[in-house]
Design an enzyme around this catalytic site. Structure first.
Site, PDB file in Angstrom:
ATOM      1  N   ASP A  64       0.822  -1.211   0.000  1.00 44.52           N
ATOM      2  CA  ASP A  64       0.000   0.000   0.000  1.00 44.52           C
ATOM      3  C   ASP A  64       0.859   1.265   0.000  1.00 44.52           C
ATOM      4  OD1 ASP A  64      -2.199  -1.765   0.282  1.00 44.52           O
ATOM      5  OD2 ASP A  64      -1.933  -1.767   2.454  1.00 44.52           O
ATOM      6  N   GLU A 236     -11.023   0.848  -3.787  1.00 49.36           N
ATOM      7  CA  GLU A 236     -10.381   1.259  -2.528  1.00 49.36           C
ATOM      8  C   GLU A 236      -9.121   2.066  -2.822  1.00 49.36           C
ATOM      9  OE1 GLU A 236      -9.829  -2.489  -0.649  1.00 49.36           O
ATOM     10  OE2 GLU A 236      -8.287  -3.155  -2.024  1.00 49.36           O
TER      11      GLU A 236
END
Length: 569
Positions: A64, A236
């Site tokens: 991420d 997301e």
């Protein structure tokens, strides 16, 4: 962190005193050094020239990845879930080489991980900067929700969390518009009942910097994904960027496995309505031949950043499997340039594979020269400093000091907390960053009772790990043992796979080594320096893969000590 833990240990009352008494009776394990070495087939096949860099730019579990620029400086942060210290912050001037400068979650009291699984807690962080202040927005999954921390200097200290109860879901990002107004975009539940598993939405809500609170009602920016008819899953990691009068909503889609991708939409206002790019996705590796050599898969969760000369680049996560979606190194950080086509950003055209080497950005070199994070390398820690390297982590958040750096050694107290007990054991380690890697150490340890043990571990989570070390058995004999936990049905401390009785003189060292060869792990020891004996070779290391163990993290290799139960008086 050291000062905070010292204060904690000094003020804990009777319970702390009892804990201290128990620790004083427990044996210590002293580690003279720790060495990590790794090299992969891709390192030999794709050696970058002087004008190139190697992917991934941060090997090992750095998922991420969020990147941003302030002037000529770039900053980076990634997920750490329930490992501590959390949210590593890096600095670079060339986008390729990164120095870790802090951990944003670095002291007890900031967050409480309790007994959370190692793939819970702090998910995808995001970075923002405005008016001299750095912001990290993050989600503490199963531990209170979304929060904001700030710092004037990214080296820290970072503030205590400011909780955002009106921001639901995960992956919040703080966007500042040209007029200084702020909004938070995030992943949340859809406006109506979910129509299928993975049906999510992207929302936005105003944020007031003065009150440090959200304002008004949230607004829907995207429901389902860029092609609702296809029932896309898990939109997301949303970010908003502004360029040439357009607002771009960039988000991941398709889940974090092989269907992962990155998509983009744009609008004339930050609040929409957003229209998707007709040639989405702008980054993915899905649909490529599974038998391609040295594959890179599961690419997505990209973050776009511009350079001072007007170029654009993207950091993103991807994985390097050694089998059918088997990987032990976790989700790693890659870098590629962004090409703008007819007003749309494209990281990689559909059907193209992510390159292992690419031309460097035209940027000044990062100084000081960082420790190696890509390619083949060897690093050694001699424990001569006042603190462990910033890259070393432990499981969950310590509530007292059970380790010290003393006389060029890392000393761990062999406490009762176990590696598989969903607690906070005496463990420190670093990421496995290569498919083919080894971790070795020299240890001095004198077990005092049955069950006392210390040594090396390769751990994916509480249910999946290997332990190699010195242990006193129930008969009072000291052994070099290999223990394996291959799932929650195995004993908490693992199953003994192999052992060799040893007799060590007081203070005599033993050397230990774990070697990973893709999905096979070898375990060795030496009673005299460098005279290695193989205790067990070819153990099934795929138990440490994300596909088997689940979750979002990769393997950590490190040192561990545990004290057996004392006999009743």
């Amino acid at each position: 962190m050291v000062a905070a833990l010292a204060l904690l240990a000094a003020s804990g009352g009777q319970a702390q005193a009892l804990e201290a008494k128990a620790q004083s009776a427990a044996p210590n394990a002293a580690f003279d050094w720790f060495e990590y070495e790794g090299a992969d087939p891709s390192d030999a096949a794709f050696k970058p020239s002087a004008g190139q860099y190697a992917n991934p730019i941060l090997k090992g579990t750095y998922p991420d990845p969020a990147v941003m620029r302030v002037g000529k400086d770039f900053y980076f942060v990634s997920s750490t879930f329930a490992w501590f210290p959390g949210l590593p912050v890096f600095h670079s001037t060339d986008l390729v080489n990164w120095n870790q400068i802090s951990n944003a979650i670095d002291r007890p009291g900031m967050l409480d991980f309790g007994k959370l699984g190692l793939s819970r807690a702090v998910f995808a962080p995001t970075l923002s900067h405005h008016d001299g202040v750095f912001y990290i927005l993050n989600t503490c999954v199963d531990c209170q929700g979304n929060f904001l921390i700030t710092a004037k200097d990214p080296k820290g200290p970072w503030s205590d969390p400011i909780w955002l109860p009106t921001v639901e879901g995960i992956d919040p990002y703080l966007f500042f518009d040209d007029d200084g107004s702020a909004m938070i975009v995030f992943n949340g539940e859809p406006p109506g009942p979910p129509e299928y598993r993975g049906h999510r939405a992207i929302w936005a809500i105003k944020y007031d910097l003065k009150t440090q609170k959200t304002v008004g009602e949230r607004k829907l920016l995207l429901d389902k994904g860029v092609n609702p008819a296809a029932k896309p899953i898990w939109p997301e990691g949303p970010h908003i960027l502004k360029k040439d009068g357009w607002y771009y909503l960039v988000a991941a889609e398709g889940g974090t496995a092989e269907g992962h991708s990155q998509v983009v939409l744009r609008a004339k206002t930050a609040w929409g309505p957003y229209v998707p790019y007709e040639h989405n996705p702008i980054l993915t590796q899905r649909g490529l031949p599974k038998d391609r050599p040295l594959p890179i898969t599961s690419a997505g969760h990209a973050n776009l950043v511009d350079t001072p000369d007007g170029k654009w680049w993207a950091t993103f996560l991807a994985v390097r499997p050694y089998g059918d979606d088997l990987y032990n190194t976790g989700r790693e950080t890659f870098l590629l340039p962004v090409e703008w086509k007819d007003g749309w950003p494209v990281v990689l055209e559909n059907g193209k594979t992510i390159p292992y080497v690419h031309a460097k950005p035209n940027l000044p070199a990062t100084t000081p020269k960082p420790a190696p994070m890509s390619g083949a390398f060897k690093v050694r820690e001699d424990f001569n400093g006042k603190a462990l390297p910033l890259s070393w982590v432990t499981m969950r958040i310590p509530q007292q000091r059970w380790w010290k750096l003393e006389g060029g050694k890392l000393v761990l107290t062999a406490r009762s907390e176990t590696l598989g007990g969903m607690t906070q054991p005496s463990f420190w380690g670093r990421r496995q960053q290569h498919l083919n890697a080894s971790a070795s150490t020299e240890m001095r340890f004198a077990p005092a009772k049955a069950g006392d043990k210390a040594g090396l571990v390769a751990v994916q989570n509480d249910d999946f790990f290997f332990f190699l070390g010195l242990e006193r058995n129930a008969a009072g004999q000291d052994e070099i043992v290999l223990e394996r936990r291959a799932g929650p049905n195995d004993p908490e401390s693992g199953v003994k796979v192999a052992s060799a009785p040893v007799t060590l003189k007081a203070g005599a060292p033993v050397q230990l080594k774990i070697t990973a060869r893709g999905g096979a792990y070898d375990f060795s020891y030496a009673l005299a320096a460098g005279q290695w004996k193989t205790l067990k070779a070819g153990e099934d290391g795929s138990i440490l893969s994300t596909k088997t163990a689940g979750g979002f993290v990769g393997v950590l290799m490190g040192v561990y000590a545990h004290g057996g139960a004392a006999k009743a008086q």
